[in-house]
Design an enzyme around this catalytic site. Structure first.
Site, mmCIF file in Angstrom:
data_model
loop_
_atom_site.group_PDB
_atom_site.id
_atom_site.type_symbol
_atom_site.label_atom_id
_atom_site.label_comp_id
_atom_site.label_asym_id
_atom_site.label_seq_id
_atom_site.Cartn_x
_atom_site.Cartn_y
_atom_site.Cartn_z
ATOM 1 N N THR A 174 12.572 -1.756 -0.769
ATOM 2 C CA THR A 174 12.817 -0.317 -0.957
ATOM 3 C C THR A 174 13.697 0.249 0.163
ATOM 4 O O THR A 174 13.578 -0.125 1.325
ATOM 5 C CB THR A 174 11.494 0.465 -1.011
ATOM 6 O OG1 THR A 174 10.687 0.095 0.113
ATOM 7 C CG2 THR A 174 10.734 0.164 -2.288
ATOM 8 N N ASP A 177 7.797 -8.177 7.534
ATOM 9 C CA ASP A 177 8.035 -6.725 7.373
ATOM 10 C C ASP A 177 9.177 -6.265 8.262
ATOM 11 O O ASP A 177 9.169 -5.158 8.792
ATOM 12 C CB ASP A 177 6.745 -5.916 7.663
ATOM 13 C CG ASP A 177 6.881 -4.433 7.334
ATOM 14 O OD1 ASP A 177 7.781 -4.074 6.547
ATOM 15 O OD2 ASP A 177 6.095 -3.635 7.877
ATOM 16 N N CYS A 201 -10.402 -0.504 5.684
ATOM 17 C CA CYS A 201 -10.287 0.625 6.610
ATOM 18 C C CYS A 201 -9.104 0.515 7.556
ATOM 19 O O CYS A 201 -8.580 1.524 8.029
ATOM 20 C CB CYS A 201 -11.561 0.743 7.452
ATOM 21 S SG CYS A 201 -13.067 0.607 6.472
ATOM 22 N N MET A 204 -9.182 12.040 4.244
ATOM 23 C CA MET A 204 -10.001 10.827 4.098
ATOM 24 C C MET A 204 -10.301 10.631 2.615
ATOM 25 O O MET A 204 -11.045 11.415 2.018
ATOM 26 C CB MET A 204 -11.302 10.994 4.907
ATOM 27 C CG MET A 204 -12.367 9.944 4.626
ATOM 28 S SD MET A 204 -11.880 8.261 5.125
ATOM 29 C CE MET A 204 -13.000 7.281 4.104
#
Ligand code: CA
Length: 740
Positions: A271, A336, A640, A682
């Site tokens: 992208t 990445d 998380c 959250m």
């Protein structure tokens, strides 16, 4: 009089006439009136952007001009009077999310974007808000579709209109006079987690926009729309789709030969979420492309391949979006290492020859100089410590180090990390010093791969990220640590002055965190940058010496701009801590997003400073068994870590869970499974995490708080976690067998 002189004379007369017309038109109306904004933004046409260097009073396109060098030829503020630079005014934007935007400035009016795609117009002299536009993004739905904060980097302006891309994938045209919508198009698919954070650019009457989402099964592309109507003109895909279907453009057939397996099922990635720049002389668009989906090439394209056009600069025709050439900075990217970072155009004398070049410092740690006419590689050298490759060969290919692809079952600590040696933070190039000023980051990333952990498995890192990243999710894998690289778990940054011709460092100023602001440079030999600690500094462009410093309260990530109104030079900086690194770290108290504007002998009053106090570790403890804590480590890494990272570091915009209040820890269920803090960002995690896993995460968090409270050293802590995760994983596998 020679013909040449006649030509110059005519050109000069035309210039005077145009200047006069501009002056009349903009002075007819009071500054900040709708008529004034309509008239002045109305004058931004193709010629105005091509000739942005002739109009140093304004800042009319994202990088200041088509070269995007962020070099401004204004010297009212200079080394002799910089000590008189002081606050003109501030404006509180009423938000505590990250602000990355470069404002546009047109005849004394600032236009800029903020968190959640709000757009503002302000009078640059008084700090008065003139209008605001809210793109009304569905915040709850969008929160889990984005990787790196609710941020936006800027606007485009053209013939009376402003253009902005949104977190939910729309491109919107706004009337600059009133802040009302002209048109909008959805530029991303309804399905999938695409988002827009980059600034649109105007090129040849078209508005050009990319998108982000390579962490979430996206297929990259860039689209050009007619700026007046919003009608699509062309779309260029940065990676090939399913080869059993016709390719959208012919070059993709060759690109597909560099892929293996069934990459299109996950989109492939690539992208283009930031740098998309334009050379009007060649009518060429340069697209910086992102990483692959999945990060790990072994999963994405089993058996290898360069995977075009991931981590590349691709040149296409502005008229029809057809392919011209490409240069790939990281073939077969597996770390990445995006090449979406800032692209600067310059004309440099290299070995006695003037070359039209592109310069980029992509995430992979090497600074590149490339011929922008042909895409030919000219030179590259590492601008930060790099251990994935030993250098770039004469053909422009990296020389990879053994083990760098982390396929051996060990955890490799690789530099740079996935945050890059340099990320989106704009660089600046000073045409007088010939130096590029780069905000750099120093950090290693732990990469790991287990063949038994597949793409769809819940064992990958961070469930909401789709398991597409390749960070080490098993702490008990043997670590491979490079003693020369930054130590694991540490971060720092620097402002680096780099000579692009010699490919060498000229000066470097160390910084506490690895995320600091974008850069601005001027013809007065100054370099402006704000940092994570809230220090806004002007430096000598030749030596790096700090000449002026101002406390902007909170950590800053955006780049400043400079411009002129009524004969006075101004400097404006948007301050708002956030973005990916800002989620996990901070070096100053979080302050509300604020516009800071400076001029010589300004008399503004600074906002109140909130003292920087670290929240205490919770006093709550757990009596959970090592097996349960170990299960909690795995669940934490799965669900998380994408937002809360490792616990115990103090937190940034996203809280450090070990420093949670009793109220949070006592209402853990409602927060995690019922969305009680959804309004704070959250998400309700009930679609991913079970009640059992959620309880184990709490055990892990409380264990960590206890360990840190007792002053356990980091190595012992990591070793304990690895052992507990190992026995927790063994226990889970045993339990799974019993169920079968
Ligand atoms: Ca990425």
């Amino acid at each position: 009089m020679t013909l040449h002189n006649v030509k110059v004379g005519i050109l000069y007369a035309t210039f005077l006439l145009l200047s006069l017309l501009y002056a009349c038109k903009s002075n007819d109306y009071p500054k900040g009136s709708a008529d004034h904004m309509a008239a002045t933004v109305g004058m931004i046409d193709d010629d105005a952007i091509v000739n942005a260097d002739d109009n140093q009073a304004d800042w009319i396109t994202y990088g200041g001009n088509y070269k995007e060098d962020r070099y401004v030829q204004l010297d009212h503020i200079n080394k002799d009077n910089i000590n008189q630079l002081s606050l003109a005014w501030t404006a509180n934007l009423g938000t505590k999310r990250g602000i990355q935007a470069t404002p546009l400035v047109v005849d004394g009016i600032l236009y800029f974007t903020g968190p959640w795609n709000i757009v503002w117009a302000y009078d640059a002299r008084s700090g008065k808000e003139l209008w605001r536009f809210d793109a009304e993004v569905d915040r709850v739905k969008t929160a889990t579709n984005i990787c790196c904060g609710t941020i936006n980097r800027g606007l485009a302006a053209y013939k009376g209109d402003l253009f902005t891309g949104t977190l939910d994938g729309r491109l919107i045209s706004i009337d600059a006079a009133t802040g009302t919508k002209n048109w909008e198009v959805k530029t991303t698919p309804e399905e999938g987690k695409y988002s827009i954070t980059g600034a649109p650019r105007i090129m040849d009457g078209k508005v050009v926009i990319g998108n982000g989402g390579s962490e979430f099964d996206a297929r990259g592309y860039v689209t050009a729309y007619d700026a007046k109507t919003g009608e699509q003109v062309w779309r260029f895909f940065t990676v090939p789709g399913d080869p059993s279907m016709p390719f959208e453009h012919p070059d993709l057939a060759d690109a597909a030969k560099t892929w293996n397996g069934e990459w299109w099922k996950q989109g492939g990635g690539g992208t283009a979420w930031d740098a998309i720049t334009y050379d009007p002389e060649q009518k060429t668009v340069f697209i910086g492309t992102g990483n692959g989906t999945h990060w790990n090439r072994e999963i994405r394209s089993p058996g290898g391949g360069d995977n075009l056009y991931l981590s590349s600069i691709v040149a296409v025709n502005v008229e029809d979006g057809s392919y011209k050439w490409h240069y790939q900075t990281t073939p077969g990217d597996t770390w990445d290492y995006t090449a979406t970072q800032h692209i600067i155009q310059a004309d440099l004398e290299i070995e006695g020859e003037m070359r039209k070049v592109l310069m980029q410092a992509p995430k992979n740690g090497f600074f590149y100089v490339i011929d922008r006419t042909t895409g030919e590689f000219i030179s590259a050298d590492n601008y930060v410590y790099v251990n994935w490759a030993s250098g770039i060969d004469k053909n422009g290919r990296p020389i990879e180090n053994p083990g760098a692809r982390y396929l051996d079952g060990q955890s490799h600590y690789i530099a740079p990390s996935s945050h890059g040696g340099h990320n989106w933070f704009p660089m600046a190039y000073n045409r007088q010093t010939g130096l590029v000023y780069i905000p750099t980051a120093h950090e290693v990333g732990a990469y790991g791969y287990s063949p038994d952990i597949g793409h769809d498995s819940r064992e990958g890192v961070s469930g909401p990220l789709g398991g597409n990243v390749s960070m080490n999710s098993k702490l008990y894998r043997p670590p491979v640590i490079d003693p020369q690289a930054p130590p694991p778990g540490t971060v720092s940054g620097s402002l680096l002055a780099w000579d692009p011709i010699k490919q060498e460092e000229v000066w470097r100023v160390p910084q506490r965190l690895h995320q600091n602001g974008g850069v601005l440079t001027t013809s007065a030999g100054l370099v402006f940058q704000a940092d994570a600690e809230g220090k806004f500094t002007a430096r000598d462009a030749s030596t790096g010496e700090a000449l002026w410093e101002y406390d902007v309260r909170g950590g800053a990530i955006a780049p400043p701009v400079t411009y002129e109104v009524d004969g006075e030079q101004y400097v404006t900086l948007l301050v708002g801590w956030g973005g990916i690194q800002g989620m996990w770290y901070k070096a100053a108290a979080l302050h509300p997003g604020t516009v800071y504007t400076f001029k010589l002998n300004g008399s503004g009053t600074p906002p109140e400073k909130i003292p920087f106090e670290e929240k205490p570790l919770t006093a709550m403890r757990t009596s959970a068994s090592p097996v349960d804590i170990g299960k909690g480590v795995t669940a934490f890494v799965q669900y998380c870590v994408g937002c809360h990272l490792t616990t115990g570091m103090g937190g940034g915009v996203v809280p450090d869970l070990t420093r949670s209040t009793d109220a949070v820890l006592n209402n853990w269920d409602q927060i995690v499974l019922e969305g009680a803090l959804e309004h704070n960002g959250m998400p309700n995690m009930s679609q991913w995490i079970t009640k059992e896993e959620m309880e184990r995460v709490k055990d892990f968090v409380l264990y960590t708080a206890g360990a840190f409270s007792e002053g356990m050293d980091p190595v012992t802590y990591q070793t304990n976690l690895a052992q507990m995760q190992y026995i927790g994983d063994q226990a889970r596998m045993e339990e799974a067998k019993k169920i079968e």
